[in-house]
Design an enzyme around this catalytic site. Structure first.
Site, PDB file in Angstrom:
ATOM      1  N   ALA A  67      45.641  -2.629  10.702  1.00  0.00           N
ATOM      2  CA  ALA A  67      46.844  -2.353  11.474  1.00  0.00           C
ATOM      3  C   ALA A  67      47.223  -3.649  12.191  1.00  0.00           C
ATOM      4  O   ALA A  67      46.375  -4.526  12.396  1.00  0.00           O
ATOM      5  CB  ALA A  67      46.576  -1.238  12.466  1.00  0.00           C
ATOM      6  N   GLY A 112      42.838  -0.482   9.117  1.00  0.00           N
ATOM      7  CA  GLY A 112      43.886   0.333   8.503  1.00  0.00           C
ATOM      8  C   GLY A 112      44.066   0.051   7.015  1.00  0.00           C
ATOM      9  O   GLY A 112      44.538   0.912   6.267  1.00  0.00           O
ATOM     10  N   GLU A 115      41.470   2.031   5.336  1.00  0.00           N
ATOM     11  CA  GLU A 115      41.896   3.442   5.433  1.00  0.00           C
ATOM     12  C   GLU A 115      43.021   3.748   4.444  1.00  0.00           C
ATOM     13  O   GLU A 115      43.078   4.840   3.879  1.00  0.00           O
ATOM     14  CB  GLU A 115      42.326   3.742   6.869  1.00  0.00           C
ATOM     15  CG  GLU A 115      41.132   3.709   7.828  1.00  0.00           C
ATOM     16  CD  GLU A 115      41.538   3.678   9.292  1.00  0.00           C
ATOM     17  OE1 GLU A 115      42.300   2.765   9.662  1.00  0.00           O
ATOM     18  OE2 GLU A 115      41.102   4.538  10.055  1.00  0.00           O
ATOM     19  N   GLU A 135      37.249  -2.068  13.723  1.00  0.00           N
ATOM     20  CA  GLU A 135      37.972  -1.694  14.942  1.00  0.00           C
ATOM     21  C   GLU A 135      37.119  -1.837  16.200  1.00  0.00           C
ATOM     22  O   GLU A 135      37.628  -2.180  17.272  1.00  0.00           O
ATOM     23  CB  GLU A 135      38.480  -0.243  14.844  1.00  0.00           C
ATOM     24  CG  GLU A 135      39.659  -0.054  13.902  1.00  0.00           C
ATOM     25  CD  GLU A 135      39.262   0.203  12.462  1.00  0.00           C
ATOM     26  OE1 GLU A 135      38.076  -0.030  12.109  1.00  0.00           O
ATOM     27  OE2 GLU A 135      40.116   0.627  11.684  1.00  0.00           O
TER      28      GLU A 135
HETATM   29  N1  DAK Z   1      47.090  -7.881  12.423  1.00  0.00           N
HETATM   30  C1  DAK Z   1      47.991  -8.852  12.651  1.00  0.00           C
HETATM   31  N2  DAK Z   1      47.900 -10.082  12.133  1.00  0.00           N
HETATM   32  C2  DAK Z   1      46.851 -10.349  11.343  1.00  0.00           C
HETATM   33  C3  DAK Z   1      45.860  -9.380  11.053  1.00  0.00           C
HETATM   34  C4  DAK Z   1      46.017  -8.075  11.636  1.00  0.00           C
HETATM   35  N3  DAK Z   1      45.165  -7.061  11.411  1.00  0.00           N
HETATM   36  N4  DAK Z   1      44.936  -9.940  10.261  1.00  0.00           N
HETATM   37  C5  DAK Z   1      45.338 -11.198  10.044  1.00  0.00           C
HETATM   38  N5  DAK Z   1      46.487 -11.446  10.700  1.00  0.00           N
HETATM   39  C6  DAK Z   1      47.246 -12.685  10.720  1.00  0.00           C
HETATM   40  C7  DAK Z   1      46.556 -13.741  11.587  1.00  0.00           C
HETATM   41  O1  DAK Z   1      46.858 -13.534  12.940  1.00  0.00           O
HETATM   42  C8  DAK Z   1      47.153 -15.017  11.030  1.00  0.00           C
HETATM   43  O2  DAK Z   1      48.456 -15.165  11.560  1.00  0.00           O
HETATM   44  P1  DAK Z   1      48.979 -16.647  12.023  1.00  0.00           P
HETATM   45  O3  DAK Z   1      47.993 -17.120  13.029  1.00  0.00           O
HETATM   46  O4  DAK Z   1      48.969 -17.451  10.739  1.00  0.00           O
HETATM   47  O5  DAK Z   1      50.351 -16.368  12.549  1.00  0.00           O
HETATM   48  C9  DAK Z   1      47.299 -14.695   9.547  1.00  0.00           C
HETATM   49  O6  DAK Z   1      47.292 -13.272   9.432  1.00  0.00           O
HETATM   50  C10 DAK Z   1      46.166 -15.253   8.704  1.00  0.00           C
HETATM   51  O7  DAK Z   1      44.950 -14.790   9.269  1.00  0.00           O
HETATM   52  P2  DAK Z   1      43.728 -15.771   9.639  1.00  0.00           P
HETATM   53  O8  DAK Z   1      44.244 -17.126   9.975  1.00  0.00           O
HETATM   54  O9  DAK Z   1      42.912 -15.076  10.646  1.00  0.00           O
HETATM   55  O10 DAK Z   1      42.992 -15.847   8.242  1.00  0.00           O
HETATM   56  P3  DAK Z   1      41.428 -16.105   7.976  1.00  0.00           P
HETATM   57  O11 DAK Z   1      41.293 -16.328   6.514  1.00  0.00           O
HETATM   58  O12 DAK Z   1      40.896 -17.148   8.899  1.00  0.00           O
HETATM   59  O13 DAK Z   1      40.712 -14.728   8.358  1.00  0.00           O
HETATM   60  C11 DAK Z   1      40.456 -12.338   8.389  1.00  0.00           C
HETATM   61  C12 DAK Z   1      40.972 -13.585   7.623  1.00  0.00           C
HETATM   62  C13 DAK Z   1      40.913 -11.085   7.624  1.00  0.00           C
HETATM   63  C14 DAK Z   1      38.914 -12.368   8.426  1.00  0.00           C
HETATM   64  C15 DAK Z   1      41.008 -12.366   9.831  1.00  0.00           C
HETATM   65  O14 DAK Z   1      42.433 -12.516   9.768  1.00  0.00           O
HETATM   66  C16 DAK Z   1      40.741 -11.117  10.595  1.00  0.00           C
HETATM   67  O15 DAK Z   1      39.640 -10.892  11.077  1.00  0.00           O
HETATM   68  N6  DAK Z   1      41.796 -10.291  10.752  1.00  0.00           N
HETATM   69  C17 DAK Z   1      41.685  -9.084  11.550  1.00  0.00           C
HETATM   70  C18 DAK Z   1      40.896  -8.039  10.801  1.00  0.00           C
HETATM   71  C19 DAK Z   1      40.758  -6.786  11.604  1.00  0.00           C
HETATM   72  O16 DAK Z   1      40.190  -6.775  12.703  1.00  0.00           O
HETATM   73  N7  DAK Z   1      41.304  -5.724  11.080  1.00  0.00           N
HETATM   74  C20 DAK Z   1      41.284  -4.432  11.734  1.00  0.00           C
HETATM   75  C21 DAK Z   1      42.522  -4.346  12.574  1.00  0.00           C
HETATM   76  S1  DAK Z   1      42.420  -2.984  13.656  1.00  0.00           S
HETATM   77  C22 DAK Z   1      44.737   3.275  16.213  1.00  0.00           C
HETATM   78  C23 DAK Z   1      45.603   2.990  15.175  1.00  0.00           C
HETATM   79  C24 DAK Z   1      45.224   2.133  14.222  1.00  0.00           C
HETATM   80  C25 DAK Z   1      44.022   1.511  14.288  1.00  0.00           C
HETATM   81  C26 DAK Z   1      43.158   1.795  15.320  1.00  0.00           C
HETATM   82  C27 DAK Z   1      43.505   2.686  16.266  1.00  0.00           C
HETATM   83  N8  DAK Z   1      45.133   4.147  17.202  1.00  0.00           N
HETATM   84  C28 DAK Z   1      46.496   4.189  17.529  1.00  0.00           C
HETATM   85  C29 DAK Z   1      44.188   4.887  17.976  1.00  0.00           C
HETATM   86  C30 DAK Z   1      43.681   0.551  13.297  1.00  0.00           C
HETATM   87  C31 DAK Z   1      43.118  -0.570  13.665  1.00  0.00           C
HETATM   88  C32 DAK Z   1      42.964  -1.689  12.797  1.00  0.00           C
HETATM   89  O17 DAK Z   1      43.226  -1.703  11.625  1.00  0.00           O
END
Ligand code: DAK
Length: 261
Positions: A67, A112, A115, A135
């Site tokens: 997400a 997400g 998911e 998360e």
């Molecule tokens: N959201 C927004 N931007 C993201 C992103 C994300 N999930 N993942 C990556 N990006 C963006 C980065 O910010 C970066 O943007 P710029 O800095 O270039 O503007 C670009 O994509 C490239 O990412 P990286 O530079 O970080 O690339 P790397 O190769 O170094 O790393 C990575 C790749 C996938 C390991 C890293 O980007 C990463 O850790 N991303 C986050 C992964 C993550 O934590 N995903 C889970 C997100 S939380 C809920 C509703 C929904 C949810 C929970 C609760 N409720 C309402 C209760 C769901 C939650 C999630 O999904």
């Protein structure tokens, strides 16, 4: 229909492909993207000629990296609930689409994104794919069904371990634990998906639709009622021209020509 964050195309007759298309943000799901996914599913649902749907992410790096954290960071509880419900709506529509839906996971499928893949009927992944529910690293729980669909697919113990540690699973482990059905070389992913979709499209369409519905709905029913539903579905297929054609073709030793009725 015009979309800004996804692409919905039809690479072959009866086969749709939905691509999440925000590669600069690793295809992260913001509210607009979730709404577009829901709209695209409704569009596919209306097409009686649709036989299978593939779901993938744009670019080489990610299926969907989660997400959209940039959008979520300022959420209060009300925004969070609305966002979560939006995600559930889109993913439930995918799950209940009466067609096989196959996720083609080309890279990161995190949060997400994992998911979204779990709401598809099965996953074919590139050897470079990576899965996880990170998360807890952000101080939140999974919000689009991860706490429910992951244990149903890989079992409670494995799912809970992944959900509370945020550990990332590489493609070979994902295959071993039954998270994905098949691994392929990255350059073979789309073609493999199309081959599977083509196979599905060659079968009796009413039978395929009913089979998906039986499996999907049966999971939430007791065995006796689910088997009764199956008997009704079987009876329904015997009212189709396709059943007559399929069985006649077998006895004539020729391929069947199904009409979808
Ligand atoms: N959201 C927004 N931007 C993201 C992103 C994300 N999930 N993942 C990556 N990006 C963006 C980065 O910010 C970066 O943007 P710029 O800095 O270039 O503007 C670009 O994509 C490239 O990412 P990286 O530079 O970080 O690339 P790397 O190769 O170094 O790393 C990575 C790749 C996938 C390991 C890293 O980007 C990463 O850790 N991303 C986050 C992964 C993550 O934590 N995903 C889970 C997100 S939380 C809920 C509703 C929904 C949810 C929970 C609760 N409720 C309402 C209760 C769901 C939650 C999630 O999904």
């Amino acid at each position: 229909m015009d979309y800004s964050n996804i692409v919905l195309d039809q690479p072959e007759a009866g086969v749709y492909c939905l691509t999440v298309n925000r590669p600069k943000a690793l295809n992260a799901l913001n509210a607009d993207t979730l709404d577009e996914i829901a709209a695209a599913i409704a569009q596919v649902r209306c097409d009686q000629a649709a036989r299978a749907l593939l779901v993938t992410g744009a670019g080489e790096k990610a299926f969907v990296a989660g997400a959209d954290i940039a959008q979520m960071q300022s959420f209060g509880p009300a925004d969070a609930q609305a966002f979560s419900e939006r995600g559930h709506r889109a993913l439930r529509a995918l799950e209940m689409l009466p067609l096989p839906v196959i996720a083609l996971v080309n890279g990161y499928a995190l949060g997400g994104g994992c998911e979204l893949a779990l709401a598809c009927d099965w996953i074919i992944a590139s050897e470079r794919a990576m899965f996880g529910q990170p998360e807890v690293n952000l101080g939140v729980v999974a919000g689009f069904g991860g706490t429910q669909r992951l244990p149903r697919l890989i079992g409670r113990a494995r799912a809970l371990e992944l959900l509370v540690t945020g550990r990332i699973v590489k493609a070979d482990e994902a295959l071993r634990i039954g998270l994905v059905n098949q691994l392929v070389a990255p350059e073979r992913l789309r073609e493999t998906g199309l081959e599977v979709a083509r196979t599905i499209a060659s079968k009796g369409p009413v039978a395929v639709r009913l089979t998906k519905q039986m499996v999907q709905r049966g999971q939430d029913m007791d065995l006796a009622n689910a088997c009764q539903q199956e008997a009704y579905a079987f009876a329904l297929t015997c009212a189709t021209e396709d059943q007559k054609e399929g069985m006649r073709a077998f006895l004539d030793k020729r391929p069947a020509k199904f009409l979808g009725r």
